[in-house]
Design an enzyme around this catalytic site. Structure first.
Site, PDB file in Angstrom:
ATOM      1  N   GLU A 143       0.827  -1.305  -0.025  1.00  0.00           N
ATOM      2  CA  GLU A 143       0.013   0.009   0.050  1.00  0.00           C
ATOM      3  C   GLU A 143       0.874   1.266  -0.143  1.00  0.00           C
ATOM      4  O   GLU A 143       1.504   1.388   0.939  1.00  0.00           O
ATOM      5  CB  GLU A 143      -0.861   0.001   1.369  1.00  0.00           C
ATOM      6  CG  GLU A 143      -1.828  -0.896   1.276  1.00  0.00           C
ATOM      7  CD  GLU A 143      -3.314  -0.506   0.558  1.00  0.00           C
ATOM      8  OE1 GLU A 143      -4.048  -1.033   0.078  1.00  0.00           O
ATOM      9  OE2 GLU A 143      -3.591   0.751   0.868  1.00  0.00           O
ATOM     10  N   CYS A 152      -2.297   9.110   2.720  1.00  0.00           N
ATOM     11  CA  CYS A 152      -2.129   8.579   1.251  1.00  0.00           C
ATOM     12  C   CYS A 152      -3.281   8.746   0.428  1.00  0.00           C
ATOM     13  O   CYS A 152      -3.203   8.890  -0.871  1.00  0.00           O
ATOM     14  CB  CYS A 152      -1.917   7.087   1.477  1.00  0.00           C
ATOM     15  SG  CYS A 152      -3.325   6.315   2.017  1.00  0.00           S
TER      16      CYS A 152
HETATM   17  P1  NAD Z   1       8.387   5.071   4.223  1.00  0.00           P
HETATM   18  O1  NAD Z   1       8.356   4.413   3.144  1.00  0.00           O
HETATM   19  O2  NAD Z   1       9.619   5.931   4.436  1.00  0.00           O
HETATM   20  O3  NAD Z   1       8.661   4.039   5.641  1.00  0.00           O
HETATM   21  C1  NAD Z   1       7.448   3.341   5.750  1.00  0.00           C
HETATM   22  C2  NAD Z   1       7.955   2.095   6.433  1.00  0.00           C
HETATM   23  O4  NAD Z   1       8.946   1.247   5.852  1.00  0.00           O
HETATM   24  C3  NAD Z   1       8.571   2.707   8.143  1.00  0.00           C
HETATM   25  O5  NAD Z   1       8.206   1.671   8.997  1.00  0.00           O
HETATM   26  C4  NAD Z   1      10.087   2.423   7.704  1.00  0.00           C
HETATM   27  O6  NAD Z   1      10.921   2.179   9.173  1.00  0.00           O
HETATM   28  C5  NAD Z   1      10.339   1.430   6.854  1.00  0.00           C
HETATM   29  N1  NAD Z   1      11.563   1.257   5.959  1.00  0.00           N
HETATM   30  C6  NAD Z   1      12.191   2.233   5.403  1.00  0.00           C
HETATM   31  N2  NAD Z   1      13.215   1.729   4.815  1.00  0.00           N
HETATM   32  C7  NAD Z   1      13.067   0.677   4.724  1.00  0.00           C
HETATM   33  C8  NAD Z   1      13.787  -0.683   4.018  1.00  0.00           C
HETATM   34  N3  NAD Z   1      14.786  -0.609   3.231  1.00  0.00           N
HETATM   35  N4  NAD Z   1      13.268  -1.909   4.261  1.00  0.00           N
HETATM   36  C9  NAD Z   1      12.109  -2.194   4.947  1.00  0.00           C
HETATM   37  N5  NAD Z   1      11.142  -1.103   5.719  1.00  0.00           N
HETATM   38  C10 NAD Z   1      11.916   0.027   5.482  1.00  0.00           C
HETATM   39  O7  NAD Z   1       7.075   5.843   4.292  1.00  0.00           O
HETATM   40  P2  NAD Z   1       6.677   6.812   5.393  1.00  0.00           P
HETATM   41  O8  NAD Z   1       7.381   8.250   5.371  1.00  0.00           O
HETATM   42  O9  NAD Z   1       6.855   6.204   6.731  1.00  0.00           O
HETATM   43  O10 NAD Z   1       5.069   7.036   5.276  1.00  0.00           O
HETATM   44  C11 NAD Z   1       4.861   8.036   4.199  1.00  0.00           C
HETATM   45  C12 NAD Z   1       4.472   7.026   2.913  1.00  0.00           C
HETATM   46  O11 NAD Z   1       3.476   5.986   3.242  1.00  0.00           O
HETATM   47  C13 NAD Z   1       3.674   7.975   1.911  1.00  0.00           C
HETATM   48  O12 NAD Z   1       4.180   7.624   0.544  1.00  0.00           O
HETATM   49  C14 NAD Z   1       2.321   7.336   2.012  1.00  0.00           C
HETATM   50  O13 NAD Z   1       1.512   7.706   0.698  1.00  0.00           O
HETATM   51  C15 NAD Z   1       2.353   6.232   2.284  1.00  0.00           C
HETATM   52  N6  NAD Z   1       1.312   5.575   2.948  1.00  0.00           N
HETATM   53  C16 NAD Z   1       0.280   4.796   2.044  1.00  0.00           C
HETATM   54  C17 NAD Z   1      -1.142   4.524   2.548  1.00  0.00           C
HETATM   55  C18 NAD Z   1      -1.829   3.657   1.830  1.00  0.00           C
HETATM   56  O14 NAD Z   1      -2.597   2.845   2.421  1.00  0.00           O
HETATM   57  N7  NAD Z   1      -1.820   3.417   0.561  1.00  0.00           N
HETATM   58  C19 NAD Z   1      -1.320   4.546   4.020  1.00  0.00           C
HETATM   59  C20 NAD Z   1      -0.609   5.517   4.809  1.00  0.00           C
HETATM   60  C21 NAD Z   1       0.666   6.014   4.107  1.00  0.00           C
END
Ligand code: NAD
Length: 494
Positions: free
Chosen positions: A261, A296
């Site tokens: 997602e 999102c």
């Molecule tokens: P992010 O991708 O930076 O991080 C998301 C999660 O992934 C965090 O827990 C982070 O620690 C982890 N992560 C980071 N690097 C990683 C790696 N190399 N391997 C595994 N895990 C890793 O996103 P964010 O800044 O926390 O959140 C914002 C983003 O989330 C936006 O793009 C938003 O659109 C998206 N989002 C989507 C939905 C949906 O339902 N589609 C809902 C909420 C947020």
């Protein structure tokens, strides 16, 4: 007692919660837990490592095999999820306070998330799990085939920071409902509510070691979870870039399936026949700027027919100009800071890029560069579809406005994005609404006629994002199936 008065009583405990108790991380390096309203540190915690994660996965696997949760009948698991919903509701202020302090969500919204949205999700999942029924078919005289949905085993959940309590529950509810054991890696920006939920889950009746939480960084704990050979499924919510990297790690390890997602750049399409422009303006402002635009499904592209564009934009500008970011602990606040200094800098960068590219800022939001991550709403008119502010997800309070002359142009503009999460179309024309619902490449289309109705808070049907927004169904009975394994059984002979 107001939530702000409870802040000094918090004892921070950001440590791995494994097998029903807190343990110490095996990693030495620490990260600051920053309050974005002040940019001061609330506490420090370990950045976590692959060893922490490995302990959690081993425990989750052992508890899965023991079967105290995985072999319970669905109705018994549903009852425990209902208990957890009650407990979360009871502790809504405590959970909300963590989310407010760690990522700046106004307490009023945070209490709603923990007191209404999260319990609703658990309660609807408890109903859906009873509807997870397979098919059966007689083949020959003495042969029958049927489907069974079984738990996958150990499921890894990786969540972002924008709705910390709700993000955790959105994944925990279906993963647990079908009988999996879970290792959850919450965002390092807002880890505390997920840890508290794990404590409450124990109290609700989820056996020790079935729900484990390992806080830490993405590159340490998150990557180790995706790479772990003994994890059977990853459900990830976050940015498209990280989602792709998680896919690679899953492929490199045991080829486990992934549900993604990811981001969005969703449109509001306002057709010429739209009535009640005052209400449309209010809805656009709400859906573009709620949670300071860090949603999102935020509808951050406004596509509007030129016949109504000037009138609508004037109303939107009037509303947005009056939004003032304020202290999220104040119960009157509706618009708080962004979640982190990095997020503030990212949004600031996009605002500057929009100006440099020639977009016209009809509302120019002030950016506070120290002592709090406050960024007021910005609205860009006269943008074109090639600008980064239109093509990329900003994840902040920035709305881009584009005019169109006919329906086909509107649909083409709406689809001119790599993302495919949601879209909202405003029209009273039933034929057009049906055509738009088919033509938009997104996981969910909302058609609004201009009637003043609240958007539903408990969506009970599933959806699947498209393009850069990810894939795999979430929500509803279809979403539950993503967390289960579909088995075909054929029985032959008398
Ligand atoms: P992010 O991708 O930076 O991080 C998301 C999660 O992934 C965090 O827990 C982070 O620690 C982890 N992560 C980071 N690097 C990683 C790696 N190399 N391997 C595994 N895990 C890793 O996103 P964010 O800044 O926390 O959140 C914002 C983003 O989330 C936006 O793009 C938003 O659109 C998206 N989002 C989507 C939905 C949906 O339902 N589609 C809902 C909420 C947020």
């Amino acid at each position: 007692m107001p939530l702000s008065a409870q802040t000094p009583n918090i004892s921070w405990n950001v440590n791995p919660f494994i097998d029903g108790k807190y343990t110490s991380s095996l990693a030495d390096d620490l990260v600051d837990n920053i309050n974005p309203a002040t940019e001061s540190a609330l506490c420090t915690f370990s950045q976590g490592n692959a060893e922490d994660l490995d302990v959690a996965v081993s425990v989750a696997r052992r508890r899965f095999e023991e079967g105290k949760w995985s072999r319970l009948p669905p109705a018994a698991r549903a009852e425990v999820l209902q208990n957890l919903a009650d407990l979360i509701e009871e502790h809504k202020e405590e959970l909300a306070l963590f989310d407010t302090l760690e990522m700046g969500k106004p307490t009023r919204a945070a209490v709603f998330d923990a007191g209404v949205t999260a319990p609703n999700k658990l309660r609807t999942t408890a109903v859906h799990v009873m509807q997870l029924l397979g098919q059966s078919t007689p083949l020959f005289d003495q042969t029958v085939s049927f489907n069974m949905f079984e738990p996958r085993g150990v499921v890894g959940l990786i969540t972002p920071w924008n709705f910390p309590t709700v993000n955790a529950i959105t994944k925990l509810a279906p993963a647990l409902a079908v009988g999996n054991s879970v290792v959850l890696k919450p965002s390092e920006i807002a880890p505390s509510s997920a840890l508290r939920i794990a404590e409450l889950a124990l109290e609700a009746g989820i056996p020790e070691g079935v729900l484990n939480v390992v806080p830490g960084l993405g590159e340490t704990v998150g990557a180790a979870l995706a790479l772990h050979p003994n994890v059977d499924l990853i459900s990830f919510t976050g940015s498209t870039r990280t989602g792709r990297s998680v896919m690679e790690l899953c492929a490199k390890s045991n080829g486990k399936p992934v549900i993604l997602e990811c981001g969005g750049k969703s449109p509001h399409i306002v057709f010429q026949d739209t009535v009640n422009l005052d209400y449309v303006a209010t809805s656009v402002v709400q859906t573009a700027f709620a949670n300071s635009g860090q949603v999102c499904v935020a509808t951050t592209r406004l596509l509007v027919h030129r016949a109504v564009k000037d009138v609508l934009l004037e109303k939107i500008v009037e509303l947005a100009t009056h939004i003032r970011p304020a202290d999220p602990l104040d119960e009157k606040t509706e618009f708080g800071p962004l979640a982190s200094p990095a997020q503030r800098d990212r949004v600031d960068h996009y605002i500057q890029a929009g100006i440099a590219d020639g977009a016209r800022a009809v509302v120019m939001g002030a950016v506070q560069r120290s002592g709090g991550c406050y960024v007021a709403p910005t609205i860009f008119d006269e943008v074109d579809g090639s600008m980064p502010i239109v093509r990329e997800e900003i994840f902040g309070p920035v709305l881009c406005v584009q005019g169109f002359d006919d329906d086909a142009e509107a649909i083409a503009m709406a689809n001119d994005t790599p993302f495919g999460l949601v879209a909202t179309a405003w029209t009273r024309d039933c034929g057009l609404a049906r055509q738009v619902a088919h033509a938009l490449r997104v996981g969910s289309v909302t058609v609004r006629t201009g009637g003043e109705e609240e958007a539903p808070s408990g969506i009970v049907l599933g959806r699947e994002p498209q393009g850069h927004s990810g894939y795999g169904a979430e929500l509803g009975v279809e979403g539950l199936k993503s967390f289960a394994s579909l088995k075909l059984v054929t029985m032959m002979g008398a």
